[in-house]
Design a protein around this motif. Sequence first.
Motif, short mmCIF file in Angstrom:
data_model
loop_
_atom_site.label_atom_id
_atom_site.label_comp_id
_atom_site.label_asym_id
_atom_site.label_seq_id
_atom_site.Cartn_x
_atom_site.Cartn_y
_atom_site.Cartn_z
N THR A 100 55.59 76.89 56.27
CA THR A 100 56.78 76.90 57.13
C THR A 100 57.73 75.76 56.79
OG1 THR A 100 55.64 75.59 58.83
CG2 THR A 100 55.50 77.99 59.01
N SER A 101 57.21 74.69 56.20
CA SER A 101 58.06 73.54 55.89
C SER A 101 58.69 73.61 54.50
CB SER A 101 57.25 72.24 56.01
OG SER A 101 56.21 72.20 55.04
N ASN A 102 58.33 74.62 53.72
CA ASN A 102 58.86 74.74 52.36
C ASN A 102 59.30 76.18 52.13
OD1 ASN A 102 59.40 74.86 49.62
ND2 ASN A 102 57.56 73.74 49.00
N SER A 103 60.59 76.43 52.27
CA SER A 103 61.12 77.79 52.17
C SER A 103 61.04 78.35 50.76
CB SER A 103 62.57 77.83 52.66
OG SER A 103 63.39 76.99 51.85
N ASP A 137 60.36 87.25 55.78
CA ASP A 137 59.90 88.25 54.82
C ASP A 137 60.21 87.83 53.39
OD1 ASP A 137 58.89 89.86 56.80
OD2 ASP A 137 60.59 91.23 56.85
N SER A 138 61.27 87.07 53.22
CA SER A 138 61.66 86.65 51.88
C SER A 138 60.61 85.74 51.23
CB SER A 138 63.01 85.93 51.92
OG SER A 138 62.95 84.78 52.76
N GLN A 139 59.74 85.15 52.03
CA GLN A 139 58.68 84.30 51.49
C GLN A 139 57.36 85.05 51.34
OE1 GLN A 139 59.74 80.51 54.15
NE2 GLN A 139 58.13 80.01 52.67
N GLN A 140 57.34 86.32 51.75
CA GLN A 140 56.11 87.09 51.70
C GLN A 140 56.14 88.07 50.54
OE1 GLN A 140 54.95 88.77 55.54
NE2 GLN A 140 56.22 87.24 56.61
N ALA A 147 49.97 85.49 38.03
CA ALA A 147 51.20 85.81 37.29
C ALA A 147 52.41 85.03 37.80
CB ALA A 147 51.48 87.31 37.39
N ASN A 148 52.17 84.09 38.74
CA ASN A 148 53.22 83.25 39.30
C ASN A 148 54.26 84.05 40.10
OD1 ASN A 148 52.19 80.79 38.20
ND2 ASN A 148 53.08 81.35 36.21
N ARG A 149 53.88 85.23 40.59
CA ARG A 149 54.76 85.96 41.49
C ARG A 149 54.56 85.49 42.93
NH1 ARG A 149 53.48 90.78 42.21
NH2 ARG A 149 51.57 90.98 40.98
N ALA A 150 53.46 84.80 43.17
CA ALA A 150 53.18 84.19 44.48
C ALA A 150 52.54 82.83 44.24
CB ALA A 150 52.25 85.07 45.30
N ASP A 151 52.82 81.91 45.14
CA ASP A 151 52.24 80.57 45.02
C ASP A 151 50.85 80.50 45.62
OD1 ASP A 151 54.62 79.17 43.88
OD2 ASP A 151 55.50 79.80 45.79
N ALA A 152 50.56 81.43 46.52
CA ALA A 152 49.24 81.47 47.16
C ALA A 152 49.04 82.85 47.75
CB ALA A 152 49.13 80.40 48.24
N PHE A 153 47.79 83.15 48.04
CA PHE A 153 47.41 84.44 48.64
C PHE A 153 46.59 84.13 49.87
CE2 PHE A 153 44.43 88.32 47.94
CZ PHE A 153 45.10 89.05 48.90
N LEU A 154 47.03 84.59 51.03
CA LEU A 154 46.36 84.32 52.30
C LEU A 154 45.39 85.44 52.62
CD1 LEU A 154 46.09 82.56 54.85
CD2 LEU A 154 48.05 83.80 55.81
N LEU A 155 44.11 85.09 52.82
CA LEU A 155 43.06 86.07 53.03
C LEU A 155 41.87 85.37 53.69
CD1 LEU A 155 43.09 89.12 52.13
CD2 LEU A 155 41.57 88.46 50.28
N PRO A 156 40.96 86.10 54.32
CA PRO A 156 39.78 85.45 54.87
C PRO A 156 39.01 84.68 53.79
CG PRO A 156 39.96 87.62 55.79
CD PRO A 156 41.00 87.53 54.71
N THR A 157 38.47 83.56 54.17
CA THR A 157 37.77 82.68 53.23
C THR A 157 36.70 83.42 52.45
OG1 THR A 157 38.17 80.82 54.75
CG2 THR A 157 36.50 80.51 53.03
N LEU A 158 35.87 84.20 53.15
CA LEU A 158 34.76 84.86 52.47
C LEU A 158 35.25 85.95 51.52
CD1 LEU A 158 32.01 85.14 55.22
CD2 LEU A 158 32.05 83.64 53.24
#
Length: 296
Positions: free
Chosen positions: A160-163, A186-189, A204-215
């Motif tokens: 949220t602090s880095n658009s 949405d522009s950040q998703q 592939a550097n299309r996303a900086d991170a992927f949010l998913l359950p830890t397991l």
Amino acid sequence: MIELSRRSVLRSAGVAALGASLAGWASGCSSVPSGGPAASPNGNLLDTAKSQGFLRVAIANEPPYTQVNTDGTVSGCEPDVLRAVCQRMGIKDIQGVVTPYASMIPGLNANRWDVIAAGLFMKQPRCGQVDYSEPVIVSTESFATPKGNPKGITSIAAVTSNSGLKIAVLPGGFEEGILKTAKVPDSQQVKVSDGRSGIEAVKANRADAFLLPTLSLRALAKDDAGFEVTAPLKDAPRTGSGAAFRKTDASFHDAYNKELAAFKQTSQFADILNKWGFDPTVVQGVTAQELCQTAG
């Protein structure tokens, strides 16, 4: 908690298993009308399931929550618990139907399956549409990042602090709800179709991170050393899941909860959770009512 294809973990063997699962379901249910299960005389789901010998369950093929085996059978933490509880209720088995998370509740309410047991985490909007059993698992969220986590993404607050950050999520997933609640635009998703696609977006550097359950991320990391998984996020809501039923199947829901409570006291319940990497003690004292307060 956070829908697979919120997180569908489809490896090379998993893709073949998916085809086997769908083929097996189609042949096994050929006598079931397309509009829903074969109706029992009194329209009671328990009677219907006992009569036909199985309960149809929506899953996502996302280990460790759900998994389609190479022979087309269904396993994973939630289906294994569901099967065991159903057997205590006189229902011999379950048959899995692989479907995206966003389609699970609409399909349930359209009678395309009888129950959801897929790691479909509880939150307010869902709890208004279905009746959840008491929780089977309680889960945490993490990010998948490039090796070394070069942008230091370890919290929702960092996003949220880095658009300029781009975060991969599965449409309809609990994680997408987390970002919406945090007002991440949405522009950040970056919307991805399954777990593997999310990892590839990061690599592939299309996303900086992927949010998913830890397991789920740790399961993906077993076969891919090209990314890393952060520690569980401290500012993500506590999540959990259980079986979800139509609100019109209230009597079945009540009977299931009764048997689930008894099953949780057995060693078999702990054995199933331990097998799939969950801590059976974490769910103790956590209620569906509590988890259904989660926004998203």
